[in-house]
Scaffold this active site. Structure first.
Site, PDB file in Angstrom:
ATOM      1  N   HIS A  10       5.522 -26.583  12.020  1.00 31.41           N
ATOM      2  CA  HIS A  10       6.909 -27.056  11.882  1.00 31.41           C
ATOM      3  C   HIS A  10       7.154 -28.391  12.606  1.00 31.41           C
ATOM      4  O   HIS A  10       7.716 -29.317  12.035  1.00 31.41           O
ATOM      5  CB  HIS A  10       7.892 -26.017  12.431  1.00 31.41           C
ATOM      6  CG  HIS A  10       7.713 -24.643  11.848  1.00 31.41           C
ATOM      7  ND1 HIS A  10       7.348 -24.430  10.546  1.00 31.41           N
ATOM      8  CD2 HIS A  10       7.845 -23.406  12.397  1.00 31.41           C
ATOM      9  CE1 HIS A  10       7.275 -23.123  10.313  1.00 31.41           C
ATOM     10  NE2 HIS A  10       7.565 -22.484  11.424  1.00 31.41           N
ATOM     11  N   GLU A  57      14.507 -21.834  20.572  1.00 31.29           N
ATOM     12  CA  GLU A  57      14.933 -20.542  20.015  1.00 31.29           C
ATOM     13  C   GLU A  57      15.453 -19.655  21.124  1.00 31.29           C
ATOM     14  O   GLU A  57      14.938 -19.685  22.241  1.00 31.29           O
ATOM     15  CB  GLU A  57      13.742 -19.829  19.389  1.00 31.29           C
ATOM     16  CG  GLU A  57      13.154 -20.516  18.205  1.00 31.29           C
ATOM     17  CD  GLU A  57      12.073 -19.654  17.586  1.00 31.29           C
ATOM     18  OE1 GLU A  57      12.408 -18.818  16.746  1.00 31.29           O
ATOM     19  OE2 GLU A  57      10.902 -19.801  17.970  1.00 31.29           O
ATOM     20  N   LYS A  69       2.009 -19.747   6.567  1.00 31.92           N
ATOM     21  CA  LYS A  69       1.304 -19.808   7.826  1.00 31.92           C
ATOM     22  C   LYS A  69       1.234 -18.414   8.458  1.00 31.92           C
ATOM     23  O   LYS A  69       2.097 -17.590   8.131  1.00 31.92           O
ATOM     24  CB  LYS A  69       1.975 -20.799   8.771  1.00 31.92           C
ATOM     25  CG  LYS A  69       3.389 -20.377   9.177  1.00 31.92           C
ATOM     26  CD  LYS A  69       3.897 -21.226  10.273  1.00 31.92           C
ATOM     27  CE  LYS A  69       3.586 -20.641  11.595  1.00 31.92           C
ATOM     28  NZ  LYS A  69       4.573 -19.701  12.125  1.00 31.92           N
ATOM     29  N   LYS A 115      10.473 -20.254  23.108  1.00 30.80           N
ATOM     30  CA  LYS A 115      11.197 -19.010  22.830  1.00 30.80           C
ATOM     31  C   LYS A 115      12.047 -18.703  24.054  1.00 30.80           C
ATOM     32  O   LYS A 115      11.757 -19.163  25.157  1.00 30.80           O
ATOM     33  CB  LYS A 115      10.201 -17.876  22.622  1.00 30.80           C
ATOM     34  CG  LYS A 115       9.344 -18.097  21.383  1.00 30.80           C
ATOM     35  CD  LYS A 115       9.396 -16.895  20.475  1.00 30.80           C
ATOM     36  CE  LYS A 115       8.627 -17.089  19.217  1.00 30.80           C
ATOM     37  NZ  LYS A 115       9.467 -17.310  18.036  1.00 30.80           N
ATOM     38  N   LYS A 147      14.262 -26.513   4.565  1.00 29.68           N
ATOM     39  CA  LYS A 147      15.599 -26.591   5.173  1.00 29.68           C
ATOM     40  C   LYS A 147      16.310 -27.834   4.649  1.00 29.68           C
ATOM     41  O   LYS A 147      15.709 -28.900   4.544  1.00 29.68           O
ATOM     42  CB  LYS A 147      15.488 -26.646   6.702  1.00 29.68           C
ATOM     43  CG  LYS A 147      15.024 -25.311   7.302  1.00 29.68           C
ATOM     44  CD  LYS A 147      15.063 -25.354   8.806  1.00 29.68           C
ATOM     45  CE  LYS A 147      14.339 -24.177   9.418  1.00 29.68           C
ATOM     46  NZ  LYS A 147      15.154 -22.992   9.601  1.00 29.68           N
ATOM     47  N   HIS A 188       8.197 -23.257   6.031  1.00 27.41           N
ATOM     48  CA  HIS A 188       9.584 -23.070   5.598  1.00 27.41           C
ATOM     49  C   HIS A 188      10.516 -24.139   6.173  1.00 27.41           C
ATOM     50  O   HIS A 188      11.610 -24.340   5.655  1.00 27.41           O
ATOM     51  CB  HIS A 188      10.082 -21.648   5.895  1.00 27.41           C
ATOM     52  CG  HIS A 188      10.430 -21.385   7.318  1.00 27.41           C
ATOM     53  ND1 HIS A 188       9.509 -21.063   8.263  1.00 27.41           N
ATOM     54  CD2 HIS A 188      11.628 -21.403   7.969  1.00 27.41           C
ATOM     55  CE1 HIS A 188      10.118 -20.881   9.424  1.00 27.41           C
ATOM     56  NE2 HIS A 188      11.407 -21.081   9.280  1.00 27.41           N
ATOM     57  N   ASP A 219       1.885 -21.540  16.733  1.00 27.57           N
ATOM     58  CA  ASP A 219       2.946 -20.927  15.935  1.00 27.57           C
ATOM     59  C   ASP A 219       3.971 -21.962  15.462  1.00 27.57           C
ATOM     60  O   ASP A 219       4.511 -21.840  14.367  1.00 27.57           O
ATOM     61  CB  ASP A 219       3.647 -19.847  16.795  1.00 27.57           C
ATOM     62  CG  ASP A 219       4.658 -19.035  16.008  1.00 27.57           C
ATOM     63  OD1 ASP A 219       4.311 -18.593  14.897  1.00 27.57           O
ATOM     64  OD2 ASP A 219       5.788 -18.840  16.495  1.00 27.57           O
ATOM     65  N   ARG A 248       0.816  -1.219   0.000  1.00 31.10           N
ATOM     66  CA  ARG A 248       0.000   0.000   0.000  1.00 31.10           C
ATOM     67  C   ARG A 248       0.849   1.269   0.000  1.00 31.10           C
ATOM     68  O   ARG A 248       0.379   2.341  -0.340  1.00 31.10           O
ATOM     69  CB  ARG A 248      -0.916  -0.007   1.224  1.00 31.10           C
ATOM     70  CG  ARG A 248      -2.262  -0.621   0.900  1.00 31.10           C
ATOM     71  CD  ARG A 248      -3.200  -0.461   2.023  1.00 31.10           C
ATOM     72  NE  ARG A 248      -2.547  -0.810   3.275  1.00 31.10           N
ATOM     73  CZ  ARG A 248      -3.108  -0.737   4.453  1.00 31.10           C
ATOM     74  NH1 ARG A 248      -4.332  -0.307   4.569  1.00 31.10           N
ATOM     75  NH2 ARG A 248      -2.459  -1.079   5.550  1.00 31.10           N
TER      76      ARG A 248
HETATM   77  C1  BG6 Z   1       8.134 -19.057  12.345  1.00 31.62           C
HETATM   78  C2  BG6 Z   1       7.500 -18.650  13.660  1.00 31.62           C
HETATM   79  O1  BG6 Z   1       7.242 -19.832  11.600  1.00 31.62           O
HETATM   80  O2  BG6 Z   1       9.294 -19.834  12.619  1.00 31.62           O
HETATM   81  C3  BG6 Z   1       8.488 -17.871  14.496  1.00 31.62           C
HETATM   82  O3  BG6 Z   1       6.354 -17.860  13.401  1.00 31.62           O
HETATM   83  C4  BG6 Z   1       9.770 -18.653  14.664  1.00 31.62           C
HETATM   84  O4  BG6 Z   1       7.917 -17.535  15.761  1.00 31.62           O
HETATM   85  C5  BG6 Z   1      10.294 -19.131  13.328  1.00 31.62           C
HETATM   86  O5  BG6 Z   1      10.714 -17.786  15.283  1.00 31.62           O
HETATM   87  C6  BG6 Z   1      11.466 -20.072  13.500  1.00 31.62           C
HETATM   88  O6  BG6 Z   1      12.049 -20.324  12.256  1.00 31.62           O
HETATM   89  P1  BG6 Z   1      13.604 -20.696  12.123  1.00 31.62           P
HETATM   90  O7  BG6 Z   1      13.772 -21.004  10.680  1.00 31.62           O
HETATM   91  O8  BG6 Z   1      14.359 -19.486  12.586  1.00 31.62           O
HETATM   92  O9  BG6 Z   1      13.807 -21.873  13.024  1.00 31.62           O
END
Ligand code: BG6
Length: 492
Positions: free
Chosen positions: A242, A218, A150, A342, A184, A180, A237, A51
């Site tokens: 994942h 993480e 997602k 996290k 990997k 994603h 999340d 936008r």
């Molecule tokens: C995302 C989540 O899908 O994956 C995030 O929304 C998370 O909260 C991230 O930090 C982790 O991805 P990666 O590739 O850094 O392990």
């Protein structure tokens, strides 16, 4: 060994939400790397849409800045950068009104390429509207694809609505749902490890495997995404997508071929075989927790409730541990322990296949403890596959010691490991959907996760807490100890 570049058809890639984080931090660097690798066809066009009122030059400046931040010195290349900038264009387009759409449509029709992909790097509430406008404004090419990311909904009902909205304008084979993690390298390697080596398959079952652990830890906190995260939590999340995708790749039956249908069918069977966790099992098999203030990587960090954008009374979990069970022939009685959090002490994503104890020990117990074999597949930060085995230490006496057969992928291959999005974006252009999620996979995962979520709300307990920088709450350790097991936390 240098990776072979598979040429792709010239394409148009339209990125909605191009000024957002996902586009700037992940998509643009991924496309640049492909340019540098020589995989971007000369006439490819990347059309950013958002936008904001930006000219083409302003947009290119923004892209240069993003690349400066994201691309390490060693991979900067002036020629590739300029060639990449040349592919870029920008249009001010509003997803919620018709503003900018006629211009987009005209741009796509001039020198149109047969393959056109639309990346919806925007919130899911806009998926339906954008999909409808793409059709109504005549933006569709001969071969048209849409990519979504997602969160695909926040529960089964909303995921179904989103899937229906997309299905009203695109066929299932045109919809690429990204997780994603599937892009990997080591995740893909997992399939090769399992299905290109005769060694593992006979052992990959309840007769020989004691349990499986999947950890995605993480160090990061909510990083400016407080508003999204507080409505979402770790279960939605990370686990719904994942961790369950990783679980599927570990647990699925060998597909007949490396074809999308065959793989998806096997993965869906796994998700559908997950035993629902409800009633008394919730307390025994799940742990949810929130981080308190602590120290991560030698830096003092705030607790979750003090983070920006977080409701100070929030009950959203930032850590989940689950004992999942798969009710099928291969995995009966083999728990899959999942955990993600996290603000943990380390960034590490790992799959551990813990094999069973040897049936009979011939060495007596004074020669050192025998550790059960264990296969550790590390996805990040470094990519490796380790097999823990017992050996004899040198010397006249028999003394046993566990050692690792260690395959470090970075040492074995000189190539830079491609970013997940490089592979995934180019797969969309090639029309290869193996690493994307089918509608039914997403919905089946929500069904399992929703049962847990609803159970938690019914119990109405506040999440436990853990200190930032730790491995999570005590209850997560207790989840394993109750089963006479421990989490694998060997970081060397
Ligand atoms: C995302 C989540 O899908 O994956 C995030 O929304 C998370 O909260 C991230 O930090 C982790 O991805 P990666 O590739 O850094 O392990």
């Amino acid at each position: 060994m240098v990776a072979r570049i598979v040429p792709v058809e010239p394409f148009d890639l339209v990125v909605f939400g191009v000024t957002g984080d996902l586009a700037r931090k992940k998509l643009i660097p991924a496309l640049y790397h492909r340019q540098r690798a020589g995989q971007m066809p000369e006439s490819a066009r990347v059309i950013g849409c958002a936008r904001s009122e930006l000219g083409r030059e302003d947009f290119r400046k923004m892209v240069r800045l993003s690349l400066d931040e994201a691309i390490p010195e060693a991979y900067r290349d002036r020629d590739a950068l300029y060639a990449f900038l040349d592919t870029l264009d920008y249009l001010q387009v509003d997803a919620r009104s018709d503003a900018g759409w006629p211009e987009l449509s005209a741009k796509l029709r001039e020198n149109a390429h047969p393959v056109c992909a639309f990346y919806l790097a925007v919130g899911p509430t806009l998926f339906g509207e954008i999909a409808e406008r793409i059709g109504r404004h005549g933006c569709r090419a001969e071969d048209c694809r849409v990519i979504v990311e997602k969160p695909i909904g926040h529960d089964l009902a909303s995921a179904r609505t989103l899937n229906r909205q997309l299905a009203a304008h695109f066929d299932e084979h045109q919809i690429y749902r990204i997780d994603h993690y599937l892009g990997k390298e080591t995740v893909q390697n997992l399939m090769v490890l399992r299905f290109a080596n005769a060694l593992f398959e006979p052992l990959w079952r309840s007769e020989h495997v004691d349990h499986v652990q999947i950890t995605v830890a993480e160090r990061l906190g909510v990083e400016g995404r407080g508003d999204y995260y507080d409505r979402t939590g770790a279960l939605r999340d990370m686990v719904q997508n994942h961790l369950l995708q990783l679980l599927c790749l570990v647990a699925m039956e060998p597909p007949a071929r490396l074809e999308q249908e065959a793989i998806r069918e096997e993965k869906i069977k796994v998700v559908r075989s997950l035993r629902p966790i409800e009633g008394a099992d919730l307390a025994a098999k799940t742990v949810r927790a929130q981080y308190r203030a602590g120290v991560v990587a030698e830096q003092a960090v705030r607790g979750y409730l003090d983070e920006e954008g977080i409701d100070p009374e929030s009950e959203t979990e930032t850590f989940v541990a689950i004992k999942a069970e798969i009710d099928n022939w291969r995995w009966a009685g083999v728990p899959f322990y999942l955990r993600t959090g996290k603000r943990m002490g380390y960034r590490v994503s790992e799959i551990v296949i813990q094999f069973k104890r040897i049936p009979h020990l011939i060495f007596g117990d004074r020669i050192g403890a025998v550790q059960d074999n264990r296969l550790v597949i590390r996805l990040q930060p470094d990519e490796s596959v380790k097999l823990a085995m017992m050996v004899k230490t040198p010397g006249p006496k028999i003394r046993l010691k566990p050692v690792h057969l260690n395959l470090n992928l970075a040492d074995t291959f000189e190539d830079r490991s491609p970013l997940a999005y490089e592979r995934l974006l180019l797969d969309v252009i090639k029309g290869t959907a193996t690493l994307f999620m089918h509608r039914s996979e997403v919905e089946a995962a929500w069904r399992w996760v929703d049962t847990i979520r609803e159970g938690w709300s019914f119990l109405g307990r506040r999440p436990r807490t853990y200190t930032a920088g730790s491995w999570g709450p005590e209850e997560s350790i207790a989840l394993m100890v109750r089963d006479d097991r421990t989490w694998y936390e060997h970081l060397a």
